[in-house]
Design a protein around this motif. Structure first.
Motif, PDB file in Angstrom:
ATOM      1  N   ARG A 289     -74.690 -42.787  69.286  1.00  0.00           N
ATOM      2  CA  ARG A 289     -74.268 -43.803  70.253  1.00  0.00           C
ATOM      3  C   ARG A 289     -75.356 -44.836  70.516  1.00  0.00           C
ATOM      4  O   ARG A 289     -75.129 -46.043  70.455  1.00  0.00           O
ATOM      5  CB  ARG A 289     -73.876 -43.128  71.571  1.00  0.00           C
ATOM      6  CG  ARG A 289     -73.424 -44.104  72.637  1.00  0.00           C
ATOM      7  CD  ARG A 289     -73.557 -43.519  74.024  1.00  0.00           C
ATOM      8  NE  ARG A 289     -72.959 -44.369  75.020  1.00  0.00           N
ATOM      9  CZ  ARG A 289     -73.471 -45.515  75.449  1.00  0.00           C
ATOM     10  NH1 ARG A 289     -74.613 -45.958  74.929  1.00  0.00           N
ATOM     11  NH2 ARG A 289     -72.859 -46.231  76.375  1.00  0.00           N
ATOM     12  N   ASP A 290     -76.546 -44.368  70.809  1.00  0.00           N
ATOM     13  CA  ASP A 290     -77.637 -45.276  71.198  1.00  0.00           C
ATOM     14  C   ASP A 290     -78.121 -46.139  70.039  1.00  0.00           C
ATOM     15  O   ASP A 290     -78.838 -47.123  70.262  1.00  0.00           O
ATOM     16  CB  ASP A 290     -78.808 -44.470  71.769  1.00  0.00           C
ATOM     17  CG  ASP A 290     -78.441 -43.770  73.069  1.00  0.00           C
ATOM     18  OD1 ASP A 290     -77.485 -44.223  73.728  1.00  0.00           O
ATOM     19  OD2 ASP A 290     -79.100 -42.770  73.411  1.00  0.00           O
ATOM     20  N   LYS A 291     -77.743 -45.798  68.844  1.00  0.00           N
ATOM     21  CA  LYS A 291     -78.131 -46.595  67.683  1.00  0.00           C
ATOM     22  C   LYS A 291     -77.329 -47.885  67.611  1.00  0.00           C
ATOM     23  O   LYS A 291     -77.800 -48.901  67.079  1.00  0.00           O
ATOM     24  CB  LYS A 291     -77.931 -45.771  66.409  1.00  0.00           C
ATOM     25  CG  LYS A 291     -78.330 -46.474  65.122  1.00  0.00           C
ATOM     26  CD  LYS A 291     -78.143 -45.545  63.929  1.00  0.00           C
ATOM     27  CE  LYS A 291     -78.484 -46.246  62.621  1.00  0.00           C
ATOM     28  NZ  LYS A 291     -78.295 -45.335  61.455  1.00  0.00           N
ATOM     29  N   GLY A 297     -71.744 -50.024  76.782  1.00  0.00           N
ATOM     30  CA  GLY A 297     -70.745 -49.854  75.739  1.00  0.00           C
ATOM     31  C   GLY A 297     -70.567 -51.066  74.864  1.00  0.00           C
ATOM     32  O   GLY A 297     -69.574 -51.151  74.120  1.00  0.00           O
ATOM     33  N   ASN A 298     -71.514 -52.017  74.931  1.00  0.00           N
ATOM     34  CA  ASN A 298     -71.466 -53.201  74.071  1.00  0.00           C
ATOM     35  C   ASN A 298     -72.319 -52.963  72.832  1.00  0.00           C
ATOM     36  O   ASN A 298     -73.326 -52.251  72.878  1.00  0.00           O
ATOM     37  CB  ASN A 298     -71.987 -54.427  74.821  1.00  0.00           C
ATOM     38  CG  ASN A 298     -71.157 -54.727  76.057  1.00  0.00           C
ATOM     39  OD1 ASN A 298     -69.927 -54.782  75.999  1.00  0.00           O
ATOM     40  ND2 ASN A 298     -71.830 -54.917  77.189  1.00  0.00           N
ATOM     41  N   LEU A 299     -71.927 -53.580  71.736  1.00  0.00           N
ATOM     42  CA  LEU A 299     -72.703 -53.444  70.511  1.00  0.00           C
ATOM     43  C   LEU A 299     -74.072 -54.095  70.676  1.00  0.00           C
ATOM     44  O   LEU A 299     -74.181 -55.208  71.196  1.00  0.00           O
ATOM     45  CB  LEU A 299     -71.962 -54.086  69.340  1.00  0.00           C
ATOM     46  CG  LEU A 299     -70.751 -53.303  68.815  1.00  0.00           C
ATOM     47  CD1 LEU A 299     -69.937 -54.160  67.867  1.00  0.00           C
ATOM     48  CD2 LEU A 299     -71.190 -52.023  68.124  1.00  0.00           C
ATOM     49  N   ILE A 300     -75.107 -53.427  70.242  1.00  0.00           N
ATOM     50  CA  ILE A 300     -76.470 -53.921  70.423  1.00  0.00           C
ATOM     51  C   ILE A 300     -76.759 -55.124  69.533  1.00  0.00           C
ATOM     52  O   ILE A 300     -77.278 -56.148  69.991  1.00  0.00           O
ATOM     53  CB  ILE A 300     -77.491 -52.799  70.127  1.00  0.00           C
ATOM     54  CG1 ILE A 300     -77.340 -51.665  71.134  1.00  0.00           C
ATOM     55  CG2 ILE A 300     -78.919 -53.338  70.132  1.00  0.00           C
ATOM     56  CD1 ILE A 300     -78.167 -50.440  70.797  1.00  0.00           C
ATOM     57  N   ARG A 301     -76.401 -55.031  68.248  1.00  0.00           N
ATOM     58  CA  ARG A 301     -76.796 -56.078  67.301  1.00  0.00           C
ATOM     59  C   ARG A 301     -75.746 -57.178  67.138  1.00  0.00           C
ATOM     60  O   ARG A 301     -76.050 -58.236  66.601  1.00  0.00           O
ATOM     61  CB  ARG A 301     -77.103 -55.438  65.933  1.00  0.00           C
ATOM     62  CG  ARG A 301     -78.472 -54.748  65.919  1.00  0.00           C
ATOM     63  CD  ARG A 301     -78.718 -54.004  64.623  1.00  0.00           C
ATOM     64  NE  ARG A 301     -77.925 -52.792  64.529  1.00  0.00           N
ATOM     65  CZ  ARG A 301     -78.275 -51.637  65.106  1.00  0.00           C
ATOM     66  NH1 ARG A 301     -79.389 -51.565  65.821  1.00  0.00           N
ATOM     67  NH2 ARG A 301     -77.516 -50.567  64.988  1.00  0.00           N
ATOM     68  N   ILE A 302     -74.516 -56.946  67.604  1.00  0.00           N
ATOM     69  CA  ILE A 302     -73.486 -57.998  67.545  1.00  0.00           C
ATOM     70  C   ILE A 302     -72.808 -58.049  68.909  1.00  0.00           C
ATOM     71  O   ILE A 302     -71.668 -57.583  69.071  1.00  0.00           O
ATOM     72  CB  ILE A 302     -72.460 -57.734  66.433  1.00  0.00           C
ATOM     73  CG1 ILE A 302     -73.138 -57.347  65.115  1.00  0.00           C
ATOM     74  CG2 ILE A 302     -71.579 -58.971  66.201  1.00  0.00           C
ATOM     75  CD1 ILE A 302     -72.187 -57.027  63.998  1.00  0.00           C
ATOM     76  N   PRO A 303     -73.477 -58.613  69.911  1.00  0.00           N
ATOM     77  CA  PRO A 303     -72.920 -58.577  71.271  1.00  0.00           C
ATOM     78  C   PRO A 303     -71.743 -59.524  71.488  1.00  0.00           C
ATOM     79  O   PRO A 303     -70.907 -59.291  72.361  1.00  0.00           O
ATOM     80  CB  PRO A 303     -74.111 -58.995  72.136  1.00  0.00           C
ATOM     81  CG  PRO A 303     -74.965 -59.828  71.226  1.00  0.00           C
ATOM     82  CD  PRO A 303     -74.809 -59.239  69.856  1.00  0.00           C
TER      83      PRO A 303
END
Length: 364
Positions: A289-291, A297-303
């Motif tokens: 999950r944390d990756k 709950g938003n995508l880290i690399r494609i927000p």
């Protein structure tokens, strides 16, 4: 199944040889996979309906319980027992075991829906044909789920057309005489039984099509019942539907950017096409999950998401004959399969009653 000592070795079956005390004669190879070969055999003990498909597993596959191939025989026996006792049309679209010993024999089928789809110029099939195929696959899944069996590998390669072209013994005998088994040196070539259908088959003729969901090699049994179990198979139905109608994958992730990978793109496409966020309960059980996700709950690399309606995604391919009405009904059907929260996902029985499959106005 063949139980041997050497791993990854196929049983040395030869054309004209016999198995099971000379009861079955090997006629031709129908196909070969990683874990098994399938053969057309003639049952010499009966006078009618004597042609069967026999699957012979490799020694490695037979001995490797973790792959599920041993359980496959257990599931086939359970399906055969219930097919005889239950008045359920779903069992008509599953392989029915006729005998089992060191080789298991079952219903004889033709080639896959995947092969038919790939033969079309658009790599898609007419909507009336798609409806019929999905209806029968869902009937098969409903029957499987009623036995607490989850298929887990629902794909077009595992949906085979029934052998209706040579269903009578004399028809099969004439076919085999006209098209004898071929070899490549000493090895038999794979020669599946053909069928009459093409991507041009009209709606009236397509009503006669019958298919079956095969290959239970990865199927598990539900011990502690949970809705998420059988609804894994429903998730796969959404991909089949999109692929059959437009000839492309529903989610086709790419790895073309330095800041994110193919997994990130897959996740973002799922969210953009469905308009959903992954439920907190699902993310809480995700090991990585944390990756990919932040605490909200938003995508880290494609927000930043760019929502795309399923209707638009389907219409963009401009498939001839696929009307706006068809697209609307199909998109709604796919959305019922695409719920991230498995509790909201439709069951096979519910999907059978969906307007997309019930609707006949646009199928002729």
């Amino acid at each position: 199944m063949f139980t041997g000592s050497e791993p990854a070795v196929h049983f040395p079956t030869h054309l004209g040889s016999t198995v099971h005390n000379d009861r079955y004669t090997v006629l031709r190879k129908l196909g070969e996979g990683v874990t098994a070969t399938t053969w057309l055999m003639r049952d010499e003990s009966i006078s009618d309906s004597k042609y069967v498909a026999a699957k012979i597993l490799t020694a490695e596959a037979t001995l490797d319980i973790d792959k599920g191939v041993v359980r496959k025989l257990e599931f086939l026996k359970e399906i055969a027992k219930n097919a005889e006792e239950c008045d359920d049309e779903g069992f008509e679209h599953l392989p029915i075991l006729s005998d089992s010993f060191t080789v298991s024999s079952s219903t004889l089928f033709s080639t896959s829906v995947s092969a038919l789809r790939r033969s079309a110029p658009t790599k898609s099939l007419p909507v009336y044909m798609v409806r019929n195929i999905l209806y029968m696959v869902l009937q098969a899944l409903d029957a499987l789920h009623s036995l607490d069996i989850i298929h887990t590998d629902v794909k077009l390669d595992n949906i085979l057309f029934s052998n209706t072209l040579y269903s009578l013994d004399n028809e099969m005998e004439n076919f085999l005489a006209a098209y004898p088994a071929e070899t490549d040196g000493d090895s038999p070539k794979s020669q599946p039984i053909p069928h009459r259908w093409t991507y041009k088959t009209n709606a009236f003729q397509a009503e006669l099509m019958t298919v079956a969901l095969v290959d239970l090699g990865h199927a598990p049994k539900v011990i502690l019942w949970s809705d998420i179990g059988p609804k894994i198979d429903i998730w796969a139905i959404r991909c089949l539907t999109f692929e059959l109608l437009v000839g492309h994958w529903l989610f086709d992730p790419v790895d073309a950017q330095p800041d994110w990978g193919v997994e990130d793109d897959h996740l973002v496409k799922m969210m953009e096409l469905t308009g959903q966020k992954f439920p907190d309960a699902m993310l809480a059980h995700a090991k990585e999950r944390d990756k990919y996700f932040d605490k909200s709950g938003n995508l880290i690399r494609i927000p930043d998401l760019v929502p795309v309606k399923l209707e638009n995604a389907m219409a963009n391919y401009k498939i001839p004959g696929l009307t706006e009405n068809d697209i609307g009904l199909a998109a709604d059907f796919i959305r019922d399969c695409l719920k991230f929260d498995y509790k909201e996902r439709a069951s096979a029985k519910e999907l059978i009653e969906h307007p997309f499959l019930k609707n006949k106005v646009f199928s002729c």
